[in-house]
Structure formats: structure tokens, C-alpha cells
Design a protein around this motif. Structure first.
Motif, PDB file in Angstrom:
ATOM      1  N   ILE A 161       0.841  -1.195   0.000  1.00  0.00           N
ATOM      2  CA  ILE A 161       0.000   0.000   0.000  1.00  0.00           C
ATOM      3  C   ILE A 161       0.880   1.251   0.000  1.00  0.00           C
ATOM      4  CG2 ILE A 161      -1.847   1.214   1.219  1.00  0.00           C
ATOM      5  CD1 ILE A 161      -2.585  -1.481   2.490  1.00  0.00           C
ATOM      6  N   ALA A 162       1.952   1.194   0.771  1.00  0.00           N
ATOM      7  CA  ALA A 162       2.821   2.362   0.897  1.00  0.00           C
ATOM      8  C   ALA A 162       3.394   2.775  -0.453  1.00  0.00           C
ATOM      9  CB  ALA A 162       3.948   2.069   1.884  1.00  0.00           C
ATOM     10  N   ALA A 163       3.736   1.776  -1.280  1.00  0.00           N
ATOM     11  CA  ALA A 163       4.339   2.082  -2.574  1.00  0.00           C
ATOM     12  C   ALA A 163       3.389   2.893  -3.442  1.00  0.00           C
ATOM     13  CB  ALA A 163       4.708   0.773  -3.274  1.00  0.00           C
ATOM     14  N   LYS A 164       2.090   2.666  -3.262  1.00  0.00           N
ATOM     15  CA  LYS A 164       1.114   3.389  -4.076  1.00  0.00           C
ATOM     16  C   LYS A 164       0.724   4.727  -3.472  1.00  0.00           C
ATOM     17  CE  LYS A 164      -1.406  -0.400  -4.628  1.00  0.00           C
ATOM     18  NZ  LYS A 164      -2.593  -1.106  -4.412  1.00  0.00           N
ATOM     19  N   ALA A 188      10.834   4.481   4.112  1.00  0.00           N
ATOM     20  CA  ALA A 188      11.857   4.156   3.123  1.00  0.00           C
ATOM     21  C   ALA A 188      12.235   2.685   3.219  1.00  0.00           C
ATOM     22  CB  ALA A 188      13.087   5.029   3.341  1.00  0.00           C
ATOM     23  N   GLN A 189      12.329   2.212   4.447  1.00  0.00           N
ATOM     24  CA  GLN A 189      12.685   0.830   4.684  1.00  0.00           C
ATOM     25  C   GLN A 189      11.633  -0.118   4.077  1.00  0.00           C
ATOM     26  OE1 GLN A 189      12.682  -0.104   8.828  1.00  0.00           O
ATOM     27  NE2 GLN A 189      14.734  -0.941   8.735  1.00  0.00           N
ATOM     28  N   ALA A 190      10.366   0.245   4.287  1.00  0.00           N
ATOM     29  CA  ALA A 190       9.296  -0.607   3.791  1.00  0.00           C
ATOM     30  C   ALA A 190       9.297  -0.654   2.269  1.00  0.00           C
ATOM     31  CB  ALA A 190       7.945  -0.111   4.297  1.00  0.00           C
ATOM     32  N   LEU A 191       9.631   0.484   1.654  1.00  0.00           N
ATOM     33  CA  LEU A 191       9.600   0.536   0.195  1.00  0.00           C
ATOM     34  C   LEU A 191      10.820  -0.139  -0.414  1.00  0.00           C
ATOM     35  CD1 LEU A 191       8.268   4.128  -0.417  1.00  0.00           C
ATOM     36  CD2 LEU A 191       7.034   1.982  -0.546  1.00  0.00           C
ATOM     37  N   ALA A 192      11.963   0.057   0.227  1.00  0.00           N
ATOM     38  CA  ALA A 192      13.196  -0.480  -0.340  1.00  0.00           C
ATOM     39  C   ALA A 192      13.331  -1.972  -0.084  1.00  0.00           C
ATOM     40  CB  ALA A 192      14.393   0.257   0.232  1.00  0.00           C
TER      41      ALA A 192
ATOM     42  N   MET B   1       9.629  -5.731  -7.491  1.00  0.00           N
ATOM     43  CA  MET B   1      10.279  -5.946  -6.192  1.00  0.00           C
ATOM     44  C   MET B   1      10.189  -7.381  -5.745  1.00  0.00           C
ATOM     45  SD  MET B   1       9.546  -2.697  -3.847  1.00  0.00           S
ATOM     46  CE  MET B   1      10.077  -1.072  -4.349  1.00  0.00           C
ATOM     47  N   LYS B   2       9.311  -8.140  -6.440  1.00  0.00           N
ATOM     48  CA  LYS B   2       9.097  -9.509  -5.990  1.00  0.00           C
ATOM     49  C   LYS B   2      10.309 -10.385  -6.224  1.00  0.00           C
ATOM     50  CE  LYS B   2       4.238 -10.329  -5.617  1.00  0.00           C
ATOM     51  NZ  LYS B   2       3.060 -10.991  -6.115  1.00  0.00           N
ATOM     52  N   GLY B   3      11.117 -10.006  -7.214  1.00  0.00           N
ATOM     53  CA  GLY B   3      12.257 -10.840  -7.557  1.00  0.00           C
ATOM     54  C   GLY B   3      13.439 -10.682  -6.625  1.00  0.00           C
ATOM     55  N   ASP B   4      13.350  -9.772  -5.694  1.00  0.00           N
ATOM     56  CA  ASP B   4      14.465  -9.537  -4.772  1.00  0.00           C
ATOM     57  C   ASP B   4      14.817 -10.789  -3.985  1.00  0.00           C
ATOM     58  OD1 ASP B   4      13.772  -6.121  -3.798  1.00  0.00           O
ATOM     59  OD2 ASP B   4      14.714  -7.003  -5.565  1.00  0.00           O
ATOM     60  N   THR B   5      15.962 -10.773  -3.394  1.00  0.00           N
ATOM     61  CA  THR B   5      16.312 -11.870  -2.514  1.00  0.00           C
ATOM     62  C   THR B   5      16.245 -11.370  -1.085  1.00  0.00           C
ATOM     63  OG1 THR B   5      18.585 -11.217  -2.820  1.00  0.00           O
ATOM     64  CG2 THR B   5      17.826 -13.092  -4.117  1.00  0.00           C
ATOM     65  N   GLY B   7      16.073 -12.800   1.642  1.00  0.00           N
ATOM     66  CA  GLY B   7      16.878 -13.494   2.635  1.00  0.00           C
ATOM     67  C   GLY B   7      18.222 -12.836   2.815  1.00  0.00           C
ATOM     68  N   ALA B   8      18.832 -12.490   1.703  1.00  0.00           N
ATOM     69  CA  ALA B   8      20.173 -11.927   1.783  1.00  0.00           C
ATOM     70  C   ALA B   8      20.159 -10.512   2.353  1.00  0.00           C
ATOM     71  CB  ALA B   8      20.796 -11.926   0.393  1.00  0.00           C
ATOM     72  N   LEU B   9      19.264  -9.703   1.835  1.00  0.00           N
ATOM     73  CA  LEU B   9      19.231  -8.302   2.256  1.00  0.00           C
ATOM     74  C   LEU B   9      18.488  -8.122   3.561  1.00  0.00           C
ATOM     75  CD1 LEU B   9      18.406  -6.367  -0.998  1.00  0.00           C
ATOM     76  CD2 LEU B   9      20.412  -6.074   0.438  1.00  0.00           C
ATOM     77  N   GLY B  10      17.366  -8.829   3.612  1.00  0.00           N
ATOM     78  CA  GLY B  10      16.398  -8.571   4.660  1.00  0.00           C
ATOM     79  C   GLY B  10      16.962  -8.573   6.059  1.00  0.00           C
ATOM     80  N   LEU B  11      17.594  -9.644   6.416  1.00  0.00           N
ATOM     81  CA  LEU B  11      17.884  -9.857   7.818  1.00  0.00           C
ATOM     82  C   LEU B  11      18.754  -8.760   8.401  1.00  0.00           C
ATOM     83  CD1 LEU B  11      17.179 -12.102   9.843  1.00  0.00           C
ATOM     84  CD2 LEU B  11      19.568 -12.744   9.675  1.00  0.00           C
TER      85      LEU B  11
END
Lengths: 198, 190
Positions: A161-164, A188-192, B1-5, B7-11
Motif C-alpha cells: 500500500i505504501a508504494a502506491k 523508506a525501509q518498507a519501500l526499499a 520488487m518480488k524478484g528480490d532476494t 533473505g540476503a538483504l532482509g535480515l
């Protein structure tokens, strides 16, 4: 609508039924400090900073002014030793989370709160819920929510939702009593790095 | 954004940040693998559950509990679907799903091991039982092992203090566990 007469700080105040103590006080220019209150939003009673003494039929109790409805023959004291002590304590606890908040620091000066009384645990968020409630009630976007509970409770933007919605809105940023930048950071964190949806 | 990984970035970047419940499962991409394997929850079943509650927003918690019961965890897409069908904002669904311990936002193993750490079980040696189970399965409370076999959770008093220290596997109560008996009990599960 019937009028109700009550006494706030020794002053007779006329209020409408259904008003809260806070609204009645504000209508005659009596200041009660608040953090989680916003005129456009439903009362929340989260910060308890608006605690006042309310005397009904000779009994005094401590109530949150932003929630307590006015009633006949109510006597309200917005300043007393006990009330000031409670506000000081609340501020000291909140300052442990958001030591650099201007708004909190100003209030702390007024009530003599020591920002170093409790060990600092800067999460910046004091859970006033302004951003969350504003997004749900006013803009009706529901892009931000509280997640988790207790000590790990925090605000979180929902990436989908935030992205939109958020980029053109950001109205919640200025509401934050601690640091608008914090909301920007979380957004920013949620979007990135949106939570994995697969 | 769905194709991101994620696991690697997230944690690393999430830390104590957003969606900790999702991020936690994603170390080393394990969660990702598990997720794709466990995607089986079919939407007919969800529709069925929602229909039994006439799609009422007030039954949100009931609906989530039933899905949790069937699927053992709540995938993101299921939450989105529930939010859509019950006409409850996703923000509220997420808040509810993260606030109760019943709900899991990460995949669970085939067998759920619950170890009571209530006062009575504690004085009767729950810690030793917990240590032994951790030793045998190699997972800490809140985690799931590599083969999706066991998920370990500590729970509070289950109301059968005379049976302590108590361990439940898939709802079956194993009473007065001694560390030696645990290995036998766990072996029975595949």
C-alpha cells in the motif's frame, strides 16, 4: 443539546453533553498538555499526559481528560501536586525512548522531568498512534499499522500500500511528536526492502 | 520488487525494524525454500473457512485461527486474501496476526513441540527437558529445523501441573518427561 456546567481550575465552564474534559478546557483557553490527541481523530488515551484530577460527589479520581466525558457538578483540577508528579513520571519514561524529541523536551522543562532518569532505549516511537490512526481515520489508506506487542511493538508501513499511496501523502510525518524523520526512515525501509511476499 | 532476494538483504537491514516476524525466517534463504515448498494451502479451503463465517469482519480472529489450524502458518498472500474477503484493512489483519502467539507468520514443521515452562513444570525440571529437546533437534524455541520436521515453542501453563514437566507434540501430551525419555518420544515422529 443540553448544557452542562462544570468547574475547571475553579472556573465555571459551560459545555455540551458528550464533550470531553479536554474539549471543555480548551474552549475556555485552559491548557492541558497532550501528545496523542488530535482534533480530527477519535480520542485514544494512549499517552496519559492529559491526566487530571476529577472530583465527582466528593471523590477525587485521576482520569485522562481526552477521554472523560463532562458531567454535571464535575470539579476538575488540571494542575496539582499529584498530577504534576504523574506527568513528570510519564515524560521521564517517554524520554527514555525519544530523548531528542523537541516536544518532549519542552514539556520536560515545564514539569522538571529528568531525561536521564531511566536508561535510554531510543526507539523514537512513543506509541502515540497518531500516524496509524490518521492513516486509518482521516486519509483512510491504512498504509501503516502497529505490529507485535508489548516491548517489541512498533509501527510498520505495509509495502504494497505504501508504494502506491505514501509518496504523495506523507501527512503523518508532521504529526509525530518525537521525530518526523523516524517515520520517513520506516517508510523508506518498507519501500526499499518489502517483506518477502512469496 | 518480488524478484528480490529478501533473505540476503532482509535480515541485516531489518534488524529490529519492520516485519521482524517475516525477517526472522529468512536467514540463509531457508525461509524462501520452505515457503515455495509449503505453498500448498489452496484457496478453496480458505474460501470455505471464510464462508462458514459468512464473510463477517468480526470473525477475523476466528478465520485466522482456523487457517492457522489447517495450514500451521499464515502466508502473506493468505492474509491479503482474508483482508480482501472480509473487507478488513490489511493493516488490521497484520496487527492481529502479529499480536497473538497463536498465529505464525513463518512456516512451521510437520510436528509442533510445545514445552511447558509454567511455574510447576519449571520447578519439576522443564529447563532440562527444553535443553534436551534443543540438543536433539538443534533448534531453539520459535524455530523450525532444516527438514521441516519439528517446530519448537515454549508455552505457559497448560493446566496439568501434576503431569509436569510436560511436553506436547502435535497436541498429544507427554507427561513427567525425563531427559532420557525424550529421545524415544521424538523418534516416533517422522
Amino acid at each position: 443539546m443540553s448544557k452542562i456546567i462544570l468547574i475547571i481550575d475553579g472556573k465555571e465552564v459551560e459545555a455540551n453533553e458528550g464533550m470531553t474534559i479536554l474539549q471543555a478546557a480548551q474552549s475556555v483557553g485552559i491548557v492541558i498538555p497532550t501528545l496523542c490527541h488530535h482534533e480530527l481523530l477519535e480520542p485514544y488515551g494512549g499517552c496519559r499526559l492529559c491526566t487530571v484530577e476529577a472530583e465527582v460527589r466528593g471523590r477525587t479520581k485521576l482520569v485522562a481528560a481526552c477521554l472523560y466525558p463532562v458531567e454535571k457538578d464535575l470539579i476538575v483540577r488540571t494542575k496539582s501536586q499529584q498530577v504534576d508528579k504523574i506527568r513528570k513520571m510519564i515524560l521521564e519514561l517517554l524520554l527514555a525512548h525519544a530523548p531528542d524529541s523537541r516536544e518532549l523536551q519542552d514539556l520536560a522543562k515545564e514539569y522538571g522531568a529528568d531525561k536521564n532518569r531511566f536508561g535510554k532505549e531510543p526507539s523514537f516511537c512513543i506509541h502515540c498512534g497518531l500516524c496509524v490512526r490518521y492513516c486509518a481515520e482521516v486519509t483512510k489508506k491504512n498504509a501503516i499499522c502497529f505490529i507485535d506487542k508489548g516491548t517489541t511493538r512498533e509501527i510498520s508501513f505495509i509495502p504494497e500500500i505504501a508504494a502506491k499511496e505514501c509518496w504523495n501523502c506523507k501527512e503523518c510525518f508532521s504529526l509525530c511528536p518525537t521525530e518526523a524523520l523516524q517515520a520517513a526512515f520506516v517508510l523508506a525501509q518498507a519501500l526499499a526492502f518489502p517483506a518477502p511476499t512469496e | 520488487m518480488k524478484g528480490d532476494t529478501p533473505g540476503a538483504l532482509g535480515l541485516r537491514l531489518w534488524g529490529r525494524g519492520m516485519s521482524p516476524t517475516y525477517a526472522r525466517a529468512d536467514s540463509s534463504g531457508l525461509g524462501e525454500r520452505r515457503r515455495s515448498r509449503q505453498k500448498a494451502m489452496n484457496s478453496d479451503k480458505i474460501d470455505q473457512i471464510i464462508n462458514t463465517h459468512q464473510g463477517q469482519a468480526s470473525s477475523l480472529i476466528q478465520v485466522l485461527m482456523e487457517i492457522q489450524e489447517v495450514n500451521h502458518w499464515l502466508p502473506r498472500e493468505v492474509l491479503e486474501k482474508v483482508s480482501e474477503q472480509l473487507e478488513v484493512p490489511l493493516s488490521r489483519v497484520l496487527r492481529i496476526a502479529t499480536i497473538y502467539k497463536t498465529f505464525s507468520l513463518t512456516p512451521k514443521g510437520r510436528h509442533e513441540v510445545h514445552i511447558c515452562t509454567g511455574t510447576a513444570c519449571k520447578v519439576r525440571g522443564a529447563q532440562r527437558v527444553l535443553d534436551k529437546v534443543q540438543n536433539l533437534t538443534g533448534i531453539k524455541p520459535g524455530e523450525t529445523d532444516m527438514d521441516d520436521k519439528f517446530s519448537l515453542e515454549t508455552v505457559n501453563c497448560q493446566g496439568c501441573c501434576t503431569l509436569g514437566p510436560m511436553m506436547q507434540i502435535d497436541g498429544k501430551t507427554h507427561s513427567r518427561m525425563s531427559p532420557a525419555e525424550i529421545a524415544d518420544a521424538l523418534k516416533k515422529y517422522e
